[in-house]
Write a protein that holds these residues in place. Structure first.
Motif, PDB file in Angstrom:
ATOM      1  N   ILE A   7       1.004  -0.923  -0.199  1.00 50.55           N
ATOM      2  CA  ILE A   7      -0.035   0.455   0.060  1.00 50.55           C
ATOM      3  C   ILE A   7       0.933   1.053  -0.016  1.00 50.55           C
ATOM      4  CG2 ILE A   7      -1.300   1.274   1.545  1.00 50.55           C
ATOM      5  CD1 ILE A   7      -2.772  -1.124   2.382  1.00 50.55           C
ATOM      6  N   ILE A   8       1.220   2.080  -1.499  1.00 50.27           N
ATOM      7  CA  ILE A   8       1.535   3.171  -1.340  1.00 50.27           C
ATOM      8  C   ILE A   8       0.568   4.163  -0.626  1.00 50.27           C
ATOM      9  CG2 ILE A   8       2.681   4.831  -2.614  1.00 50.27           C
ATOM     10  CD1 ILE A   8       4.335   1.695  -2.409  1.00 50.27           C
ATOM     11  N   GLY A   9       1.193   4.931   0.647  1.00 51.29           N
ATOM     12  CA  GLY A   9      -0.074   5.767   1.314  1.00 51.29           C
ATOM     13  C   GLY A   9      -0.570   5.264   2.883  1.00 51.29           C
ATOM     14  N   CYS A  10       0.320   5.336   3.656  1.00 53.88           N
ATOM     15  CA  CYS A  10      -1.103   4.281   4.439  1.00 53.88           C
ATOM     16  C   CYS A  10      -1.202   5.836   5.850  1.00 53.88           C
ATOM     17  CB  CYS A  10       0.578   3.485   5.029  1.00 53.88           C
ATOM     18  SG  CYS A  10       0.125   2.135   4.969  1.00 53.88           S
ATOM     19  N   GLY A  11      -2.201   6.290   5.566  1.00 54.87           N
ATOM     20  CA  GLY A  11      -2.203   7.517   5.679  1.00 54.87           C
ATOM     21  C   GLY A  11      -3.972   7.599   6.351  1.00 54.87           C
ATOM     22  N   TRP A  12      -4.606   8.511   6.857  1.00 54.56           N
ATOM     23  CA  TRP A  12      -6.090   8.292   6.859  1.00 54.56           C
ATOM     24  C   TRP A  12      -6.544   6.766   6.756  1.00 54.56           C
ATOM     25  CZ3 TRP A  12     -11.133   9.077   4.474  1.00 54.56           C
ATOM     26  CH2 TRP A  12     -11.459   9.976   5.535  1.00 54.56           C
ATOM     27  N   LEU A  13      -6.678   6.848   5.067  1.00 55.94           N
ATOM     28  CA  LEU A  13      -7.415   5.288   4.246  1.00 55.94           C
ATOM     29  C   LEU A  13      -6.603   4.111   4.894  1.00 55.94           C
ATOM     30  CD1 LEU A  13      -9.854   3.873   3.433  1.00 55.94           C
ATOM     31  CD2 LEU A  13      -9.117   5.393   1.221  1.00 55.94           C
ATOM     32  N   GLY A  14      -5.164   4.613   4.025  1.00 59.46           N
ATOM     33  CA  GLY A  14      -4.187   3.760   4.348  1.00 59.46           C
ATOM     34  C   GLY A  14      -3.840   2.378   5.449  1.00 59.46           C
ATOM     35  N   PHE A  15      -4.248   3.380   6.518  1.00 61.64           N
ATOM     36  CA  PHE A  15      -3.444   2.844   7.860  1.00 61.64           C
ATOM     37  C   PHE A  15      -4.252   1.759   7.745  1.00 61.64           C
ATOM     38  CE2 PHE A  15      -3.089   2.399  12.229  1.00 61.64           C
ATOM     39  CZ  PHE A  15      -1.834   1.711  12.281  1.00 61.64           C
ATOM     40  N   PRO A  16      -5.694   2.292   8.127  1.00 58.65           N
ATOM     41  CA  PRO A  16      -6.707   1.176   8.651  1.00 58.65           C
ATOM     42  C   PRO A  16      -7.092  -0.112   7.345  1.00 58.65           C
ATOM     43  CG  PRO A  16      -7.876   3.196   8.526  1.00 58.65           C
ATOM     44  CD  PRO A  16      -5.672   3.123   8.408  1.00 58.65           C
ATOM     45  N   LEU A  17      -6.904   0.410   6.006  1.00 64.79           N
ATOM     46  CA  LEU A  17      -6.984  -0.601   5.282  1.00 64.79           C
ATOM     47  C   LEU A  17      -5.983  -1.154   5.582  1.00 64.79           C
ATOM     48  CD1 LEU A  17      -8.408  -1.911   2.452  1.00 64.79           C
ATOM     49  CD2 LEU A  17      -5.891   0.105   1.231  1.00 64.79           C
ATOM     50  N   ALA A  18      -4.322  -1.250   6.105  1.00 60.78           N
ATOM     51  CA  ALA A  18      -3.257  -2.472   5.839  1.00 60.78           C
ATOM     52  C   ALA A  18      -4.067  -2.868   7.457  1.00 60.78           C
ATOM     53  CB  ALA A  18      -2.334  -0.931   6.110  1.00 60.78           C
ATOM     54  N   ARG A  19      -4.590  -2.426   8.285  1.00 62.79           N
ATOM     55  CA  ARG A  19      -5.092  -3.367   9.477  1.00 62.79           C
ATOM     56  C   ARG A  19      -5.856  -4.289   9.059  1.00 62.79           C
ATOM     57  NH1 ARG A  19      -5.703   0.491  14.420  1.00 62.79           N
ATOM     58  NH2 ARG A  19      -6.504  -1.358  15.402  1.00 62.79           N
ATOM     59  N   PHE A  20      -6.846  -3.715   8.402  1.00 63.03           N
ATOM     60  CA  PHE A  20      -7.825  -5.117   7.466  1.00 63.03           C
ATOM     61  C   PHE A  20      -7.316  -5.718   7.165  1.00 63.03           C
ATOM     62  CE2 PHE A  20     -11.710  -6.435   5.578  1.00 63.03           C
ATOM     63  CZ  PHE A  20     -13.210  -6.403   6.158  1.00 63.03           C
ATOM     64  N   LEU A  21      -6.279  -5.851   6.121  1.00 59.61           N
ATOM     65  CA  LEU A  21      -6.172  -6.649   5.530  1.00 59.61           C
ATOM     66  C   LEU A  21      -5.417  -7.939   6.197  1.00 59.61           C
ATOM     67  CD1 LEU A  21      -5.726  -4.676   2.041  1.00 59.61           C
ATOM     68  CD2 LEU A  21      -7.468  -5.771   1.969  1.00 59.61           C
ATOM     69  N   MET A  22      -4.307  -6.953   6.621  1.00 59.13           N
ATOM     70  CA  MET A  22      -3.872  -7.876   7.435  1.00 59.13           C
ATOM     71  C   MET A  22      -4.956  -8.942   8.004  1.00 59.13           C
ATOM     72  SD  MET A  22      -0.604  -7.451   7.968  1.00 59.13           S
ATOM     73  CE  MET A  22       0.205  -8.365   9.206  1.00 59.13           C
ATOM     74  N   ASN A  23      -5.890  -8.410   9.263  1.00 53.66           N
ATOM     75  CA  ASN A  23      -7.123  -9.349   9.776  1.00 53.66           C
ATOM     76  C   ASN A  23      -7.461 -10.754   8.263  1.00 53.66           C
ATOM     77  OD1 ASN A  23      -5.890  -8.545  12.521  1.00 53.66           O
ATOM     78  ND2 ASN A  23      -7.787  -6.753  12.391  1.00 53.66           N
ATOM     79  N   GLU A  24      -7.342 -10.044   7.589  1.00 48.00           N
ATOM     80  CA  GLU A  24      -7.855 -10.992   6.303  1.00 48.00           C
ATOM     81  C   GLU A  24      -7.191 -12.189   6.044  1.00 48.00           C
ATOM     82  OE1 GLU A  24     -11.877 -10.958   5.256  1.00 48.00           O
ATOM     83  OE2 GLU A  24     -11.430 -10.517   7.354  1.00 48.00           O
ATOM     84  N   GLY A  25      -5.728 -11.591   5.993  1.00 49.74           N
ATOM     85  CA  GLY A  25      -5.262 -12.682   5.387  1.00 49.74           C
ATOM     86  C   GLY A  25      -4.178 -12.752   4.905  1.00 49.74           C
ATOM     87  N   PHE A  26      -4.183 -11.262   4.569  1.00 46.77           N
ATOM     88  CA  PHE A  26      -2.959 -10.323   3.636  1.00 46.77           C
ATOM     89  C   PHE A  26      -2.037 -10.497   4.299  1.00 46.77           C
ATOM     90  CE2 PHE A  26      -7.284 -10.002   1.161  1.00 46.77           C
ATOM     91  CZ  PHE A  26      -6.488 -10.161   0.419  1.00 46.77           C
TER      92      PHE A  26
END
Length: 269
Positions: A7-26
């Motif tokens: 994810i290029i850009g772990c800001g306001w949207l990117g950081f919670p997106l990264a956390r969610f995808l981690m929890n989904e097994g990525f």
């Protein structure tokens, strides 16, 4: 084996997106422009990198950030409000070259419905509507979209969000108490951050590539009614609207997204 995403850009949207995808097994690698954020990313098992784009090139260890990833999500605000003279197209071109070099299979580009012009007849913007806005920011986004779509080295999906909000960041809080607010009769086109995250995750799970999607909550009350009611409900000073000039706006139709992803919006504005 876990699929890896950068994810290029772990800001306001990117950081919670990264956390969610981690929890989904990525497995997730993520970039930030702030050294201070690396510890936060590490805390959530996200491999973080300080990467900055400018017209001269890319700085930071972008090669390790991209290496081994099947998909790259580009989630970088153009930053043209703060720096209207910069060339964001050239900035992204450096990233595209790096993506090609690392043989990335898929690119998901987070764009904006601002690529469509506001008009007095409030056009309904569908998946077939050609992008036509003429602002500097819109023209640069349109050019970037076309660069990605025309690149045969990877699959590209363009995801254009309406106005993003969540419980803390809401446009009504910005408009509260302001005077001379324009376009009171224009329809709103908002989307909650949680819906953004769920839509992105659903695209990844369905491997929906080589398409363009517009994303906005499917109800569009007018600006004056919606923001006035929101401010009343939250005990905020009401905005004052200017009705002297004819309102201009548009209605973002997300039907294609709903049909292709079998998606149901979960958070109303």
């Amino acid at each position: 084996m876990k699929k890896q995403i950068s994810i290029i850009g772990c800001g306001w949207l990117g950081f919670p997106l990264a956390r969610f995808l981690m929890n989904e097994g990525f497995k997730v690698k993520g970039s930030t422009t702030s050294e201070n954020k690396l510890e936060l990313l590490k805390k959530h098992a996200i491999e973080g990198f300080v990467i900055r784009l400018d017209e001269a090139g890319i700085s930071g260890n972008y090669s390790v950030c991209l290496k081994g990833s099947e998909t790259v999500i580009i989630n970088i605000p153009p930053g043209l409000r703060r720096n209207p003279d910069k060339n964001h197209v050239i900035e992204l071109s450096h990233l595209i070259t790096a993506i090609e070099a690392h043989k990335i299979e898929n690119v998901l580009y987070i764009s904006s419905t601002s690529v469509f012009k506001n008009e007095s007849h409030f056009p309904i913007i569908t998946s077939l509507t050609a992008s036509n806005a003429a602002s500097n920011s819109a023209k640069q986004l349109i050019e970037i979209e076309q660069k990605l779509q025309n690149n045969s080295n990877f699959n590209t999906t363009i995801l254009r969000f309406g106005g993003l909000f969540d419980g803390d960041r809401h446009p009504a809080k910005y408009l509260s108490g302001k005077t001379d607010v324009s376009n009171p009769d224009a329809p709103i086109n908002l989307i909650h951050k949680e819906d953004c995250i769920q839509i992105i995750a659903t695209i990844l799970k369905n491997e929906l590539w080589n398409t363009t999607l517009n994303a906005s909550y499917p109800k569009h009350p007018n600006k004056k009614l919606y923001y006035s009611e929101f401010c009343k409900l939250h005990n905020l000073p009401l905005p004052q609207f200017n009705a002297k000039e004819k309102s201009k706006g548009k209605i973002i139709d997300s039907t294609k997204l709903v049909q292709l992803l079998n998606y149901r919006f979960i958070e109303a504005p």
